[in-house]
Enzyme design. Structure first.
Site: not given
Length: 246
Positions: A154, A158
């Site tokens: 993640y 991002k």
């Protein structure tokens, strides 16, 4: 064709995406609510928009699918004539420590969170270049700024969104298009509602303001970046995180 700006929000059937869709509609934009697998929730968001006097439509699309994204954007342009605002919000999490993380969990998160952002932006900016105007707003995360234990996939996705934002901002600035990112911190959503008290307290200790934000805090920032007031802002990352990444 509606005499309004056309705003596309990916992953808009719930959470932050829903709040962004409602806020952009309140600003008078015609909002395309993208969803994948949750048509009923997308319809509910559209009903809320219409109940408030706004206009919009729902469109299914798997943003990780390059060809599907091309058809999705092409259909919007064919139907409405233009795209003025693109908000890349669609995202998933498959948390786990690196040593136990599967290849599938890593790839799934990168494909939706980062590749999905690339896919929609690639096709939408082609139209924006023709228009010589447009706003692209990518939803990153404080995890992409600081990193986070158990979120190697993640955080990588991002952080990649931030790099993509800055690169594309430089490429299209001369065509009157701005590209920015918003990096939310801990927000009161369905996902955080399931945190146990111990984890929640530990999270709050990381936030200088001392509490979780609300989805409307992110939506307000997106609405600003989509407005004429933000016409001279591009390539930036705005952290909406209660001070976590200061």
């Amino acid at each position: 064709m509606p005499e309004k700006k056309i705003a596309v929000v990916t992953g808009a059937s719930r959470g932050i995406g829903r709040a962004i869709g409602l806020r952009l509609a309140a600003e008078g934009n015609f909002v395309i609510i993208n969803y994948f697998g949750s048509k009923k929730k997308a319809e509910q968001v559209l009903e809320e928009i219409q109940a408030g006097g706004g206009q919009g439509a729902i469109y299914p699309c798997d943003v990780s699918d390059f060809t599907a994204c091309g058809n999705f954007i092409k259909d919007i342009i064919k139907t409405y004539g233009r795209i003025d605002i693109l908000v890349n919000n669609a995202g998933i999490a498959r948390d786990g420590l690196l040593l136990k993380m599967s290849e599938e969990a890593y790839d799934a998160v990168l494909n939706i969170n980062l590749k999905g952002c690339f896919n929609t932006t690639r096709f939408a900016t082609r139209q924006m270049i023709k228009q010589k105007s447009g706003r692209v707003i990518n939803i990153s995360s404080v995890s992409g700024v600081l990193g986070n234990v158990g979120q190697a996939n993640y955080s990588a996705s991002k952080a990649g969104v931030i790099g993509l934002t800055k690169a594309v901002a430089r490429e299209v600035a001369s065509r009157g298009i701005t590209v920015n990112a918003v990096a939310p911190g801990f927000m009161e959503t369905d996902m955080t509602a399931h945190l146990n008290e111990r984890i929640r307290e530990a999270a709050i200790k990381q936030i200088p303001l001392g509490y979780f934000g609300e989805t409307k805090d992110v939506a307000e920032t997106v609405a600003f970046l989509a407005s004429e007031q933000a016409r001279y802002i591009t390539g930036q990352v705005i952290c909406v995180d209660g001070g976590m990444a200061m």
